[in-house]
Design a protein around this motif. Structure first.
Motif, PDB file in Angstrom:
ATOM      1  N   ARG A 139     -21.442  -1.429  33.371  1.00 22.09           N
ATOM      2  CA  ARG A 139     -21.562  -2.888  33.420  1.00 22.09           C
ATOM      3  C   ARG A 139     -23.071  -3.010  33.649  1.00 22.09           C
ATOM      4  O   ARG A 139     -23.640  -2.413  34.479  1.00 22.09           O
ATOM      5  N   GLY A 140     -23.788  -3.757  32.642  1.00 20.35           N
ATOM      6  CA  GLY A 140     -25.257  -3.962  32.648  1.00 20.35           C
ATOM      7  C   GLY A 140     -25.544  -5.236  33.242  1.00 20.35           C
ATOM      8  O   GLY A 140     -24.835  -6.252  32.532  1.00 20.35           O
ATOM      9  N   VAL A 141     -26.082  -5.538  34.149  1.00 17.34           N
ATOM     10  CA  VAL A 141     -26.732  -6.993  34.640  1.00 17.34           C
ATOM     11  C   VAL A 141     -28.294  -7.055  34.536  1.00 17.34           C
ATOM     12  O   VAL A 141     -28.908  -6.020  35.227  1.00 17.34           O
ATOM     13  N   GLN A 142     -28.930  -7.939  34.307  1.00 12.54           N
ATOM     14  CA  GLN A 142     -30.457  -8.151  34.313  1.00 12.54           C
ATOM     15  C   GLN A 142     -30.809  -8.737  35.733  1.00 12.54           C
ATOM     16  O   GLN A 142     -30.392  -9.554  36.458  1.00 12.54           O
ATOM     17  N   GLY A 143     -31.835  -7.894  36.348  1.00 12.31           N
ATOM     18  CA  GLY A 143     -32.091  -8.194  37.678  1.00 12.31           C
ATOM     19  C   GLY A 143     -33.012  -7.154  38.061  1.00 12.31           C
ATOM     20  O   GLY A 143     -33.287  -6.143  37.335  1.00 12.31           O
ATOM     21  N   ASP A 144     -33.315  -6.911  39.351  1.00  9.13           N
ATOM     22  CA  ASP A 144     -34.266  -5.905  39.943  1.00  9.13           C
ATOM     23  C   ASP A 144     -33.818  -5.667  41.264  1.00  9.13           C
ATOM     24  O   ASP A 144     -33.130  -6.460  41.992  1.00  9.13           O
ATOM     25  N   VAL A 145     -34.396  -4.820  41.799  1.00 14.92           N
ATOM     26  CA  VAL A 145     -33.924  -4.524  43.314  1.00 14.92           C
ATOM     27  C   VAL A 145     -34.299  -5.424  44.385  1.00 14.92           C
ATOM     28  O   VAL A 145     -33.790  -5.588  45.552  1.00 14.92           O
ATOM     29  N   VAL A 185     -19.521   2.005  37.008  1.00 13.32           N
ATOM     30  CA  VAL A 185     -20.981   1.906  37.339  1.00 13.32           C
ATOM     31  C   VAL A 185     -21.625   0.341  36.910  1.00 13.32           C
ATOM     32  O   VAL A 185     -21.402   0.067  35.701  1.00 13.32           O
ATOM     33  N   THR A 186     -22.145   0.152  37.873  1.00 13.07           N
ATOM     34  CA  THR A 186     -22.909  -1.004  37.568  1.00 13.07           C
ATOM     35  C   THR A 186     -24.581  -1.018  37.519  1.00 13.07           C
ATOM     36  O   THR A 186     -25.397  -0.451  38.343  1.00 13.07           O
ATOM     37  N   VAL A 187     -24.921  -1.270  36.450  1.00 12.05           N
ATOM     38  CA  VAL A 187     -26.685  -1.061  36.214  1.00 12.05           C
ATOM     39  C   VAL A 187     -27.362  -2.301  36.034  1.00 12.05           C
ATOM     40  O   VAL A 187     -26.988  -3.134  35.602  1.00 12.05           O
ATOM     41  N   VAL A 188     -28.335  -2.267  37.076  1.00  8.08           N
ATOM     42  CA  VAL A 188     -29.036  -3.434  37.288  1.00  8.08           C
ATOM     43  C   VAL A 188     -30.683  -3.081  36.873  1.00  8.08           C
ATOM     44  O   VAL A 188     -31.275  -2.154  37.183  1.00  8.08           O
ATOM     45  N   ASP A 189     -31.058  -3.780  35.751  1.00  8.91           N
ATOM     46  CA  ASP A 189     -32.295  -3.475  35.306  1.00  8.91           C
ATOM     47  C   ASP A 189     -33.096  -4.739  34.780  1.00  8.91           C
ATOM     48  O   ASP A 189     -32.099  -5.591  34.113  1.00  8.91           O
ATOM     49  N   PRO A 190     -34.193  -5.068  34.674  1.00  9.69           N
ATOM     50  CA  PRO A 190     -35.057  -6.138  34.306  1.00  9.69           C
ATOM     51  C   PRO A 190     -35.143  -6.214  32.954  1.00  9.69           C
ATOM     52  O   PRO A 190     -35.456  -7.423  32.338  1.00  9.69           O
ATOM     53  N   SER A 191     -35.059  -5.177  32.121  1.00 11.66           N
ATOM     54  CA  SER A 191     -35.412  -5.122  30.591  1.00 11.66           C
ATOM     55  C   SER A 191     -34.084  -5.364  29.852  1.00 11.66           C
ATOM     56  O   SER A 191     -33.164  -4.554  29.991  1.00 11.66           O
ATOM     57  N   PRO A 192     -34.153  -6.505  29.063  1.00 15.80           N
ATOM     58  CA  PRO A 192     -32.824  -6.694  28.247  1.00 15.80           C
ATOM     59  C   PRO A 192     -32.618  -5.379  27.038  1.00 15.80           C
ATOM     60  O   PRO A 192     -31.697  -5.187  26.808  1.00 15.80           O
ATOM     61  N   ASN A 193     -33.960  -5.155  26.713  1.00 20.01           N
ATOM     62  CA  ASN A 193     -33.704  -4.043  25.841  1.00 20.01           C
ATOM     63  C   ASN A 193     -33.155  -2.841  26.218  1.00 20.01           C
ATOM     64  O   ASN A 193     -32.493  -2.009  25.404  1.00 20.01           O
ATOM     65  N   ALA A 194     -33.380  -2.390  27.500  1.00 22.15           N
ATOM     66  CA  ALA A 194     -32.826  -1.272  28.115  1.00 22.15           C
ATOM     67  C   ALA A 194     -31.382  -1.584  28.361  1.00 22.15           C
ATOM     68  O   ALA A 194     -30.605  -0.667  28.179  1.00 22.15           O
ATOM     69  N   LEU A 195     -30.987  -2.562  28.899  1.00 20.85           N
ATOM     70  CA  LEU A 195     -29.553  -2.898  28.895  1.00 20.85           C
ATOM     71  C   LEU A 195     -28.800  -3.044  27.496  1.00 20.85           C
ATOM     72  O   LEU A 195     -27.576  -2.593  27.502  1.00 20.85           O
ATOM     73  N   PHE A 196     -29.197  -3.399  26.530  1.00 21.75           N
ATOM     74  CA  PHE A 196     -28.746  -3.315  25.298  1.00 21.75           C
ATOM     75  C   PHE A 196     -28.666  -1.831  24.710  1.00 21.75           C
ATOM     76  O   PHE A 196     -27.542  -1.522  24.360  1.00 21.75           O
TER      77      PHE A 196
END
Length: 260
Positions: free
Chosen positions: A94-100, A67-78
């Protein structure tokens, strides 16, 4: 043969094990199982746009998928990283910072077997572009899961709270907002969400009403009445696919496949 230990001895619990996600989790799990059979691969590549702290991503990884998670929030990814580690699936999440909108700045186009787009379309500037990007991330035949705020649920909630003018405002507002203090920028009808999916190249397989009754039932009843939670979960599941209840659901879920 796949290693059973990789998936855990027991199936994962529904995300947050709650009324808010149980219906979506069950149909999503079935969709992933179908993709496993269709592809002949035990481990799928799943993209979760706006996946936050992993309420769906981690249980999907517990099924054995990547699973790759893309989310703009660094706190959420942490928080996602921590949750994945606690559940022993850090190697599959795997978490990466970004948005749709900037999705292909951080992930591969056409590289995924399933895409989740949950709680995203209400907040983006252009929902059509958001759905289009989500679908473009899929391989042909890949599964797409869209979850967004429903208009009817908000109207009923405001009316039952005695805010009749706000209920009428939500009903007539193009974005489905009940006022300037409304925290949700946009809401959808089942027809609107389905149309977005179809225009993006999705063959819609099912539409579900989510939280049809859950937000209307007093919490104290569910918490104290023996068997009430289980009975309410079964009621939600029974009503979820019935079109008559889509217009009053708090959230709407569209499940489909990318056209070949």
């Amino acid at each position: 043969m796949p290693d059973p230990s990789a998936r855990g001895a027991n199936p994962p619990r529904p995300p947050r094990a709650s009324l808010r996600t149980s219906v979506v989790w069950e149909v999503l799990k079935d969709a992933l199982d179908r993709r496993v059979k269709a592809t002949g691969r035990d481990a799928l590549d799943v993209l979760d746009t706006g996946g936050g702290s992993g309420s769906f991503a981690v249980p999907v990884a517990q099924l054995g998928h990547r699973v790759t998670v893309v989310d703009p929030s660094p706190n959420a990814l942490f928080a996602l990283e921590r949750r994945a580690a606690e559940e022993s699936v850090a190697d599959r999440v795997r978490g990466v910072q970004g948005d749709v909108h900037g999705l292909f700045d951080v992930v591969e186009r056409g590289g995924y077997d399933a895409v989740l787009c949950h709680g995203v379309l209400e907040f983006v500037d252009d929902p059509a572009e958001g759905v289009s990007n989500a679908v473009a991330a899929l391989r042909p035949g890949g599964a797409v899961s869209l979850l967004a705020a429903g208009l009817g649920g908000a109207v009923i909630a405001r009316a039952l709270a005695g805010h009749f003018a706000e209920a009428r405002q939500a009903l007539t507002d193009p974005a489905g907002r009940w006022g300037d203090a409304d925290p949700i920028p946009r809401r959808f009808t089942a027809e609107q969400l389905t149309e977005l999916a179809e225009r993006a190249g999705v063959e819609v397989g099912a539409v579900h009403g989510v939280r049809v009754f859950a937000d209307l039932v007093p919490g104290v009843l569910v918490d104290t009445e023996p068997g009430a939670l289980d009975a309410l979960l079964k009621l939600e599941a029974a009503a979820a696919e019935l079109p008559a209840f889509h217009s009053v659901a708090t959230q709407l879920h569209v499940l489909g496949e990318k056209r070949g």
